[in-house]
Design a protein around this motif. Structure first.
Motif, PDB file in Angstrom:
ATOM      1  N   ASP A   5       0.865  -1.184   0.000  1.00 39.15           N
ATOM      2  CA  ASP A   5       0.000   0.000   0.000  1.00 39.15           C
ATOM      3  C   ASP A   5       0.897   1.228   0.000  1.00 39.15           C
ATOM      4  OD1 ASP A   5      -1.961   1.901   0.270  1.00 39.15           O
ATOM      5  OD2 ASP A   5      -2.606   1.269   2.260  1.00 39.15           O
ATOM      6  N   ILE A   6       1.076   1.832  -1.186  1.00 37.04           N
ATOM      7  CA  ILE A   6       1.991   2.975  -1.300  1.00 37.04           C
ATOM      8  C   ILE A   6       1.295   4.290  -0.957  1.00 37.04           C
ATOM      9  CG2 ILE A   6       3.485   1.784  -2.916  1.00 37.04           C
ATOM     10  CD1 ILE A   6       2.317   3.586  -5.139  1.00 37.04           C
ATOM     11  N   ARG A   7      -0.005   4.260  -0.765  1.00 37.76           N
ATOM     12  CA  ARG A   7      -0.825   5.359  -0.238  1.00 37.76           C
ATOM     13  C   ARG A   7      -1.023   6.562  -1.143  1.00 37.76           C
ATOM     14  NH1 ARG A   7      -1.727   3.228   4.816  1.00 37.76           N
ATOM     15  NH2 ARG A   7       0.073   2.332   5.816  1.00 37.76           N
ATOM     16  N   SER A   8      -0.192   6.777  -2.149  1.00 33.20           N
ATOM     17  CA  SER A   8      -0.421   7.893  -3.077  1.00 33.20           C
ATOM     18  C   SER A   8       0.105   7.507  -4.448  1.00 33.20           C
ATOM     19  CB  SER A   8       0.243   9.177  -2.588  1.00 33.20           C
ATOM     20  OG  SER A   8       1.644   9.036  -2.592  1.00 33.20           O
ATOM     21  N   THR A  11       3.024   9.674 -11.394  1.00 28.26           N
ATOM     22  CA  THR A  11       3.549   9.165 -12.654  1.00 28.26           C
ATOM     23  C   THR A  11       4.106   7.760 -12.430  1.00 28.26           C
ATOM     24  OG1 THR A  11       5.791   9.959 -12.258  1.00 28.26           O
ATOM     25  CG2 THR A  11       4.233  11.522 -13.289  1.00 28.26           C
ATOM     26  N   PRO A  12       4.330   7.003 -13.499  1.00 26.08           N
ATOM     27  CA  PRO A  12       4.950   5.683 -13.316  1.00 26.08           C
ATOM     28  C   PRO A  12       6.275   5.745 -12.556  1.00 26.08           C
ATOM     29  CG  PRO A  12       4.022   5.845 -15.513  1.00 26.08           C
ATOM     30  CD  PRO A  12       3.903   7.222 -14.892  1.00 26.08           C
ATOM     31  N   THR A  13       7.059   6.789 -12.777  1.00 28.89           N
ATOM     32  CA  THR A  13       8.327   6.941 -12.051  1.00 28.89           C
ATOM     33  C   THR A  13       8.080   7.170 -10.566  1.00 28.89           C
ATOM     34  OG1 THR A  13       9.375   7.837 -14.031  1.00 28.89           O
ATOM     35  CG2 THR A  13      10.463   8.295 -11.931  1.00 28.89           C
ATOM     36  N   GLU A  14       7.092   7.972 -10.224  1.00 30.25           N
ATOM     37  CA  GLU A  14       6.759   8.229  -8.814  1.00 30.25           C
ATOM     38  C   GLU A  14       6.199   6.980  -8.145  1.00 30.25           C
ATOM     39  OE1 GLU A  14       5.717  13.001  -9.104  1.00 30.25           O
ATOM     40  OE2 GLU A  14       4.168  11.533  -9.640  1.00 30.25           O
ATOM     41  N   ILE A  15       5.399   6.217  -8.874  1.00 27.30           N
ATOM     42  CA  ILE A  15       4.858   4.966  -8.320  1.00 27.30           C
ATOM     43  C   ILE A  15       5.992   3.996  -8.025  1.00 27.30           C
ATOM     44  CG2 ILE A  15       3.496   2.911  -8.898  1.00 27.30           C
ATOM     45  CD1 ILE A  15       1.605   4.849 -10.450  1.00 27.30           C
ATOM     46  N   ARG A  16       6.918   3.858  -8.959  1.00 27.24           N
ATOM     47  CA  ARG A  16       8.061   2.958  -8.742  1.00 27.24           C
ATOM     48  C   ARG A  16       8.890   3.422  -7.543  1.00 27.24           C
ATOM     49  NH1 ARG A  16      12.366   0.784 -13.198  1.00 27.24           N
ATOM     50  NH2 ARG A  16      13.864  -0.011 -11.718  1.00 27.24           N
ATOM     51  N   ALA A  17       9.166   4.721  -7.445  1.00 31.20           N
ATOM     52  CA  ALA A  17       9.959   5.257  -6.329  1.00 31.20           C
ATOM     53  C   ALA A  17       9.264   4.995  -4.995  1.00 31.20           C
ATOM     54  CB  ALA A  17      10.209   6.748  -6.529  1.00 31.20           C
ATOM     55  N   ALA A  18       7.954   5.151  -4.942  1.00 34.44           N
ATOM     56  CA  ALA A  18       7.211   4.919  -3.699  1.00 34.44           C
ATOM     57  C   ALA A  18       7.175   3.439  -3.334  1.00 34.44           C
ATOM     58  CB  ALA A  18       5.785   5.457  -3.835  1.00 34.44           C
ATOM     59  N   THR A  19       7.284   2.584  -4.331  1.00 38.38           N
ATOM     60  CA  THR A  19       7.223   1.138  -4.110  1.00 38.38           C
ATOM     61  C   THR A  19       8.577   0.578  -3.685  1.00 38.38           C
ATOM     62  OG1 THR A  19       5.520   1.049  -5.831  1.00 38.38           O
ATOM     63  CG2 THR A  19       6.499  -1.039  -5.174  1.00 38.38           C
ATOM     64  N   GLU A  20       9.639   1.266  -4.036  1.00 40.43           N
ATOM     65  CA  GLU A  20      10.986   0.738  -3.812  1.00 40.43           C
ATOM     66  C   GLU A  20      11.403   0.661  -2.354  1.00 40.43           C
ATOM     67  OE1 GLU A  20      13.375   3.342  -6.249  1.00 40.43           O
ATOM     68  OE2 GLU A  20      13.386   1.885  -7.879  1.00 40.43           O
ATOM     69  N   LYS A  21      11.003   1.621  -1.533  1.00 36.74           N
ATOM     70  CA  LYS A  21      11.732   1.650  -0.277  1.00 36.74           C
ATOM     71  C   LYS A  21      10.961   1.792   1.019  1.00 36.74           C
ATOM     72  CE  LYS A  21      13.466   6.095  -1.704  1.00 36.74           C
ATOM     73  NZ  LYS A  21      14.672   6.728  -2.089  1.00 36.74           N
ATOM     74  N   VAL A  46      -1.826  -0.022  -8.986  1.00 35.95           N
ATOM     75  CA  VAL A  46      -1.360   1.091  -9.825  1.00 35.95           C
ATOM     76  C   VAL A  46      -0.003   0.810 -10.466  1.00 35.95           C
ATOM     77  CG1 VAL A  46      -2.701   2.833  -8.597  1.00 35.95           C
ATOM     78  CG2 VAL A  46      -0.354   2.344  -7.868  1.00 35.95           C
ATOM     79  N   GLY A  47       0.649  -0.265 -10.056  1.00 39.84           N
ATOM     80  CA  GLY A  47       1.939  -0.632 -10.626  1.00 39.84           C
ATOM     81  C   GLY A  47       2.260  -2.075 -10.293  1.00 39.84           C
ATOM     82  N   VAL A  48       3.084  -2.697 -11.118  1.00 38.47           N
ATOM     83  CA  VAL A  48       3.529  -4.067 -10.862  1.00 38.47           C
ATOM     84  C   VAL A  48       4.990  -4.172 -11.297  1.00 38.47           C
ATOM     85  CG1 VAL A  48       2.626  -4.909 -13.077  1.00 38.47           C
ATOM     86  CG2 VAL A  48       3.024  -6.514 -11.216  1.00 38.47           C
ATOM     87  N   PHE A  49       5.801  -4.812 -10.440  1.00 39.98           N
ATOM     88  CA  PHE A  49       7.243  -4.831 -10.661  1.00 39.98           C
ATOM     89  C   PHE A  49       7.842  -6.193 -10.326  1.00 39.98           C
ATOM     90  CE2 PHE A  49       5.862  -0.660  -9.230  1.00 39.98           C
ATOM     91  CZ  PHE A  49       6.276   0.140 -10.278  1.00 39.98           C
ATOM     92  N   GLU A  50       8.890  -6.535 -11.061  1.00 32.14           N
ATOM     93  CA  GLU A  50       9.702  -7.702 -10.736  1.00 32.14           C
ATOM     94  C   GLU A  50      10.717  -7.261  -9.694  1.00 32.14           C
ATOM     95  OE1 GLU A  50      12.904 -10.710 -12.839  1.00 32.14           O
ATOM     96  OE2 GLU A  50      12.469  -8.785 -13.771  1.00 32.14           O
ATOM     97  N   VAL A  51      10.936  -8.095  -8.681  1.00 28.35           N
ATOM     98  CA  VAL A  51      11.957  -7.808  -7.682  1.00 28.35           C
ATOM     99  C   VAL A  51      13.269  -8.398  -8.187  1.00 28.35           C
ATOM    100  CG1 VAL A  51      12.718  -8.154  -5.307  1.00 28.35           C
ATOM    101  CG2 VAL A  51      10.284  -7.795  -5.802  1.00 28.35           C
ATOM    102  N   ARG A  52      14.217  -7.517  -8.508  1.00 24.01           N
ATOM    103  CA  ARG A  52      15.543  -7.954  -8.984  1.00 24.01           C
ATOM    104  C   ARG A  52      16.492  -8.210  -7.835  1.00 24.01           C
ATOM    105  NH1 ARG A  52      16.246  -3.348 -13.628  1.00 24.01           N
ATOM    106  NH2 ARG A  52      14.828  -4.255 -15.140  1.00 24.01           N
ATOM    107  N   GLY A  53      16.202  -7.588  -6.708  1.00 21.96           N
ATOM    108  CA  GLY A  53      17.029  -7.729  -5.524  1.00 21.96           C
ATOM    109  C   GLY A  53      16.540  -6.765  -4.460  1.00 21.96           C
ATOM    110  N   TYR A  54      17.219  -6.775  -3.335  1.00 27.56           N
ATOM    111  CA  TYR A  54      16.862  -5.864  -2.250  1.00 27.56           C
ATOM    112  C   TYR A  54      18.029  -5.777  -1.279  1.00 27.56           C
ATOM    113  CZ  TYR A  54      15.869 -10.258   0.136  1.00 27.56           C
ATOM    114  OH  TYR A  54      15.973 -11.522   0.661  1.00 27.56           O
ATOM    115  N   HIS A  55      17.993  -4.750  -0.455  1.00 30.76           N
ATOM    116  CA  HIS A  55      18.956  -4.627   0.636  1.00 30.76           C
ATOM    117  C   HIS A  55      18.254  -3.938   1.801  1.00 30.76           C
ATOM    118  CE1 HIS A  55      19.397  -0.627  -1.243  1.00 30.76           C
ATOM    119  NE2 HIS A  55      19.729  -0.219  -0.029  1.00 30.76           N
TER     120      HIS A  55
END
Length: 158
Positions: A5-8, A11-21, A46-55
């Motif tokens: 739940d990214i809450r807001s 743009t696709p770039t903003e959605i990805r940034a909110a989902t990342e961290k 609002v977005g769907v992503f493959e997880v390539r990795g994480y830290h």
């Protein structure tokens, strides 16, 4: 699969940034669920992503930061209801989607899909219904006659 739940939205770039961290997720949950991430706002994907990795970010209390990439296999879920709903009183922004939930979502894959200019047309597997998503948030029925629906995107100010 995880639903976050990214809450807001934005743009696709903003959605990805909110989902990342900065997600509070255990290592065991990451190992089991973190292959694909759904970004959700108001119980809509609002977005769907493959997880390539994480830290883990030490400066953010060890919370997870994802390395996300495109996930074309699941792109068709954007604009659809989340497979797991957040109630108003529920505060955990992370939903862990088990195999049964993912399989039920997979079964909703459209039988036919066409897209152009930001518009997406999906026909249900039974051929009895279709979903149209427009390039903007304000989709309206502009006309309906003889079995034909005309749709348009209305400006937000109107």
């Amino acid at each position: 699969m995880l639903a976050l739940d990214i809450r807001s939205t934005g743009t696709p770039t903003e959605i990805r940034a909110a989902t990342e961290k900065w997600w509070k997720i255990t290592d065991a949950e990451l190992a089991r669920y973190a292959d694909t991430v759904l970004a959700v706002v108001d119980n809509v994907i609002v977005g769907v992503f493959e997880v390539r990795g994480y830290h883990r970010d030490a400066a953010a209390d060890g919370r997870v930061v994802f390395d996300l990439g495109p996930e074309p296999e699941w792109e068709w879920v954007i604009g659809r209801p989340s497979p797991s709903i957040w109630a108003n009183h529920h505060r955990d922004p992370v939903k862990r989607l088990g195999e049964a939930t993912v399989e039920a979502l997979r079964k909703r894959h459209p039988d036919y899909r066409q897209s152009a200019h930001g518009w997406v047309f999906d026909v249900a597997p039974d051929g009895k219904s279709a979903t149209v998503r427009g390039p903007g948030a304000h989709l309206v029925v502009a006309g309906l006659a003889d079995g034909v629906a005309r749709l348009a995107v209305r400006d937000a100010e109107h």
